[in-house]
Scaffold this motif. Structure first.
Motif, PDB file in Angstrom:
ATOM      1  N   ASN A  74       0.846  -1.193   0.000  1.00  0.00           N
ATOM      2  CA  ASN A  74       0.000   0.000   0.000  1.00  0.00           C
ATOM      3  C   ASN A  74       0.880   1.240   0.000  1.00  0.00           C
ATOM      4  N   SER A  75       0.509   2.227  -0.776  1.00  0.00           N
ATOM      5  CA  SER A  75       1.119   3.556  -0.693  1.00  0.00           C
ATOM      6  C   SER A  75       0.034   4.571  -1.024  1.00  0.00           C
ATOM      7  N   SER A  76      -0.298   5.403  -0.039  1.00  0.00           N
ATOM      8  CA  SER A  76      -1.409   6.331  -0.235  1.00  0.00           C
ATOM      9  C   SER A  76      -1.255   7.537   0.678  1.00  0.00           C
ATOM     10  N   SER A  77      -1.795   8.656   0.245  1.00  0.00           N
ATOM     11  CA  SER A  77      -1.800   9.860   1.057  1.00  0.00           C
ATOM     12  C   SER A  77      -2.906   9.754   2.106  1.00  0.00           C
ATOM     13  N   ILE A  78      -2.564  10.021   3.376  1.00  0.00           N
ATOM     14  CA  ILE A  78      -3.566   9.942   4.446  1.00  0.00           C
ATOM     15  C   ILE A  78      -3.906  11.318   5.002  1.00  0.00           C
ATOM     16  N   SER A  79      -3.114  12.343   4.637  1.00  0.00           N
ATOM     17  CA  SER A  79      -3.388  13.678   5.152  1.00  0.00           C
ATOM     18  C   SER A  79      -2.686  14.715   4.303  1.00  0.00           C
ATOM     19  N   GLY A  80      -3.336  15.865   4.152  1.00  0.00           N
ATOM     20  CA  GLY A  80      -2.641  17.016   3.622  1.00  0.00           C
ATOM     21  C   GLY A  80      -1.808  17.649   4.724  1.00  0.00           C
ATOM     22  N   THR A  81      -0.826  18.450   4.348  1.00  0.00           N
ATOM     23  CA  THR A  81      -0.014  19.138   5.343  1.00  0.00           C
ATOM     24  C   THR A  81      -0.131  20.643   5.138  1.00  0.00           C
ATOM     25  N   PRO A  82      -0.008  21.439   6.221  1.00  0.00           N
ATOM     26  CA  PRO A  82      -0.090  22.900   6.087  1.00  0.00           C
ATOM     27  C   PRO A  82       1.238  23.530   5.700  1.00  0.00           C
ATOM     28  N   PHE A  83       2.103  22.768   5.044  1.00  0.00           N
ATOM     29  CA  PHE A  83       3.431  23.253   4.693  1.00  0.00           C
ATOM     30  C   PHE A  83       3.950  22.450   3.508  1.00  0.00           C
ATOM     31  N   SER A  84       4.994  22.953   2.892  1.00  0.00           N
ATOM     32  CA  SER A  84       5.751  22.208   1.894  1.00  0.00           C
ATOM     33  C   SER A  84       7.225  22.251   2.291  1.00  0.00           C
ATOM     34  N   LYS A  85       8.040  21.453   1.620  1.00  0.00           N
ATOM     35  CA  LYS A  85       9.488  21.422   1.831  1.00  0.00           C
ATOM     36  C   LYS A  85       9.873  21.227   3.303  1.00  0.00           C
ATOM     37  N   PRO A  86       9.390  20.169   3.956  1.00  0.00           N
ATOM     38  CA  PRO A  86       9.811  19.909   5.334  1.00  0.00           C
ATOM     39  C   PRO A  86      11.305  19.623   5.405  1.00  0.00           C
ATOM     40  N   ILE A 129       7.858  15.428 -10.207  1.00  0.00           N
ATOM     41  CA  ILE A 129       7.927  16.206 -11.452  1.00  0.00           C
ATOM     42  C   ILE A 129       6.759  15.810 -12.338  1.00  0.00           C
ATOM     43  N   THR A 130       5.993  16.794 -12.736  1.00  0.00           N
ATOM     44  CA  THR A 130       4.833  16.574 -13.607  1.00  0.00           C
ATOM     45  C   THR A 130       4.864  17.603 -14.730  1.00  0.00           C
ATOM     46  N   ASN A 131       4.786  17.124 -15.972  1.00  0.00           N
ATOM     47  CA  ASN A 131       4.805  18.007 -17.139  1.00  0.00           C
ATOM     48  C   ASN A 131       6.002  18.967 -17.103  1.00  0.00           C
ATOM     49  N   ASN A 132       7.167  18.388 -16.791  1.00  0.00           N
ATOM     50  CA  ASN A 132       8.419  19.152 -16.730  1.00  0.00           C
ATOM     51  C   ASN A 132       8.392  20.272 -15.698  1.00  0.00           C
ATOM     52  N   GLU A 133       7.627  20.085 -14.653  1.00  0.00           N
ATOM     53  CA  GLU A 133       7.548  21.082 -13.585  1.00  0.00           C
ATOM     54  C   GLU A 133       7.723  20.389 -12.239  1.00  0.00           C
ATOM     55  N   VAL A 134       8.561  20.974 -11.369  1.00  0.00           N
ATOM     56  CA  VAL A 134       8.759  20.430 -10.025  1.00  0.00           C
ATOM     57  C   VAL A 134       7.548  20.775  -9.168  1.00  0.00           C
ATOM     58  N   ILE A 135       6.968  19.756  -8.565  1.00  0.00           N
ATOM     59  CA  ILE A 135       5.812  19.925  -7.691  1.00  0.00           C
ATOM     60  C   ILE A 135       6.240  19.604  -6.264  1.00  0.00           C
ATOM     61  N   TYR A 136       6.023  20.548  -5.346  1.00  0.00           N
ATOM     62  CA  TYR A 136       6.350  20.318  -3.941  1.00  0.00           C
ATOM     63  C   TYR A 136       5.127  19.721  -3.249  1.00  0.00           C
ATOM     64  N   LYS A 137       5.281  18.499  -2.764  1.00  0.00           N
ATOM     65  CA  LYS A 137       4.158  17.763  -2.193  1.00  0.00           C
ATOM     66  C   LYS A 137       3.795  18.301  -0.808  1.00  0.00           C
ATOM     67  N   GLU A 138       2.498  18.383  -0.549  1.00  0.00           N
ATOM     68  CA  GLU A 138       1.993  18.768   0.766  1.00  0.00           C
ATOM     69  C   GLU A 138       1.116  17.632   1.284  1.00  0.00           C
ATOM     70  N   THR A 139       1.755  16.490   1.479  1.00  0.00           N
ATOM     71  CA  THR A 139       1.038  15.282   1.887  1.00  0.00           C
ATOM     72  C   THR A 139       1.819  14.511   2.943  1.00  0.00           C
ATOM     73  N   LEU A 140       1.085  13.751   3.744  1.00  0.00           N
ATOM     74  CA  LEU A 140       1.640  12.713   4.612  1.00  0.00           C
ATOM     75  C   LEU A 140       1.168  11.387   4.045  1.00  0.00           C
ATOM     76  N   ASP A 141       2.123  10.540   3.653  1.00  0.00           N
ATOM     77  CA  ASP A 141       1.790   9.281   2.989  1.00  0.00           C
ATOM     78  C   ASP A 141       2.093   8.089   3.889  1.00  0.00           C
ATOM     79  N   LEU A 142       1.228   7.104   3.822  1.00  0.00           N
ATOM     80  CA  LEU A 142       1.410   5.842   4.545  1.00  0.00           C
ATOM     81  C   LEU A 142       1.884   4.777   3.558  1.00  0.00           C
ATOM     82  N   ILE A 143       2.916   4.018   3.960  1.00  0.00           N
ATOM     83  CA  ILE A 143       3.448   2.947   3.130  1.00  0.00           C
ATOM     84  C   ILE A 143       3.444   1.657   3.939  1.00  0.00           C
ATOM     85  N   ASP A 144       2.954   0.581   3.356  1.00  0.00           N
ATOM     86  CA  ASP A 144       2.944  -0.731   4.007  1.00  0.00           C
ATOM     87  C   ASP A 144       3.844  -1.694   3.247  1.00  0.00           C
ATOM     88  N   PHE A 145       4.700  -2.395   3.979  1.00  0.00           N
ATOM     89  CA  PHE A 145       5.539  -3.449   3.421  1.00  0.00           C
ATOM     90  C   PHE A 145       5.193  -4.766   4.106  1.00  0.00           C
TER      91      PHE A 145
END
Length: 330
Positions: free
Chosen positions: A41-53, A308-324
């Protein structure tokens, strides 16, 4: 007759009879079951009130993170963020080729970067500068806090330093055989039981695993692995395995337009017991780099990062959960 007696036991095991009494031999070998480490599993579980932590840590079951000017607290139970400090400038570097060492000491969050050592008081939500550095020994510091001692080094030099908290001074601890540096994961020190491991890129598509030995004085090379480009990638400890992956970089031309980029969405792992590398089944849902990895209650998270999307750097504002998970496969 003697020959027949010798082969009959084998036929008893390998053969069976059909309805006519004829012997049929099953020549298909038994299928082997293998265990494969899989990203389930890899999915976003929350937005964050910041970018570039820039840095993050767990304290008393809450997640704390800092960007260029503010400090935030995340409550896993309510899935909510709170801004708790707005005067956090210069505390931590952004981990794109610059690093910090983050640890808990005396119930305070400490961050050391190449310029200063800072401490955060969870009771007052305030940062205090403990020590300013002027000799710049610690360019892009990497290190570990263990047994009340802080050991730090820079992969730009060949020295390990020890920080003395009684005198707030840094002294040379050892020298080591420095290898060429092609970048790091955002966090490159991993502890499994009582052993510390150090990962570094020894080529643009090769990672090396070292054991930090002799009371944090030397690095013992264990193995190397060819992978996709994983500089600025992320890593975790899962049982006796070091998981590492993602990563990327980009460059722009003289007009500020995207000239080239590398982006990886895969993970790999190194087993510390058998000294082997393997690729993890399944990919992350996108290529990502400069994400901060956090482990809490045996769950794995990624904070922010870049894609990177459409040759543009996108700064993510997400908290993601990953399961192994280790899954049996034939």
């Amino acid at each position: 007759m003697k020959l027949i007696l010798k082969i009959l036991p084998a036929l008893t095991i390998l053969a069976c009879s059909n309805n006519n009494g004829d012997i049929q031999i099953d020549d298909e070998p038994n299928s082997k079951t293998t265990t494969i480490l899989t990203l389930t599993n890899s999915s976003s579980i929350s937005g964050t009130p910041f970018s570039k932590p820039r840095e993050a840590i767990i304290f008393e079951n809450n997640l704390y993170t800092i960007n260029d000017s503010e400090t935030f607290k995340y409550d896993f139970g309510t899935n909510t963020w709170e801004t708790i400090n707005t005067n956090s400038s210069s505390v931590a570097n952004y981990p794109y080729l610059e690093y910090n060492v983050s640890f808990i000491r005396d119930n305070k969050w400490h961050i050391i970067n190449e310029n200063a050592l800072w401490a955060f008081d969870f009771s007052t939500n305030n940062w205090t500068k403990i020590k300013q550095f002027t000799d710049n020994k610690l360019g892009s510091p990497i290190g570990v806090y263990s047994d009340e001692s802080l050991y730090i080094f820079s992969d730009l030099s060949n020295k390990v330093y020890k920080y003395d908290f009684e005198t707030n001074t840094i002294a040379e601890h050892s020298t080591f055989d420095k290898k060429s540096n092609y970048g790091q994961l955002t966090k490159s020190i991993f502890k499994i039981e009582d052993t510390y491991y150090f990962t570094k890129l020894s080529g643009y598509d090769k990672i090396s695993i070292y054991k930090w030995i002799d009371n944090f004085a030397q690095f013992e090379l264990l193995n190397e692995y060819q992978s996709n480009f994983i500089a600025q990638g992320s890593g975790f400890v899962f049982k006796d395995n070091i998981i590492f992956g993602l990563g990327g970089q980009s460059s722009v031309d003289e007009n500020g337009n995207m000239a080239s980029f590398q982006l990886n969405d895969e993970f790999y792992y190194y087993n510390t017991t058998n000294n082997e590398f393997k690729k993890i089944e399944n990919s992350f849902y996108e290529g990502r780099y400069v994400s901060l990895p956090i482990k809490h209650n045996d769950k794995f998270y990624l904070i922010g990062g870049q894609t990177i999307t459409n040759n543009e750097v996108i700064y993510k504002e997400t908290l993601d959960l990953i399961d192994f998970e280790f899954i049996e496969s034939q």
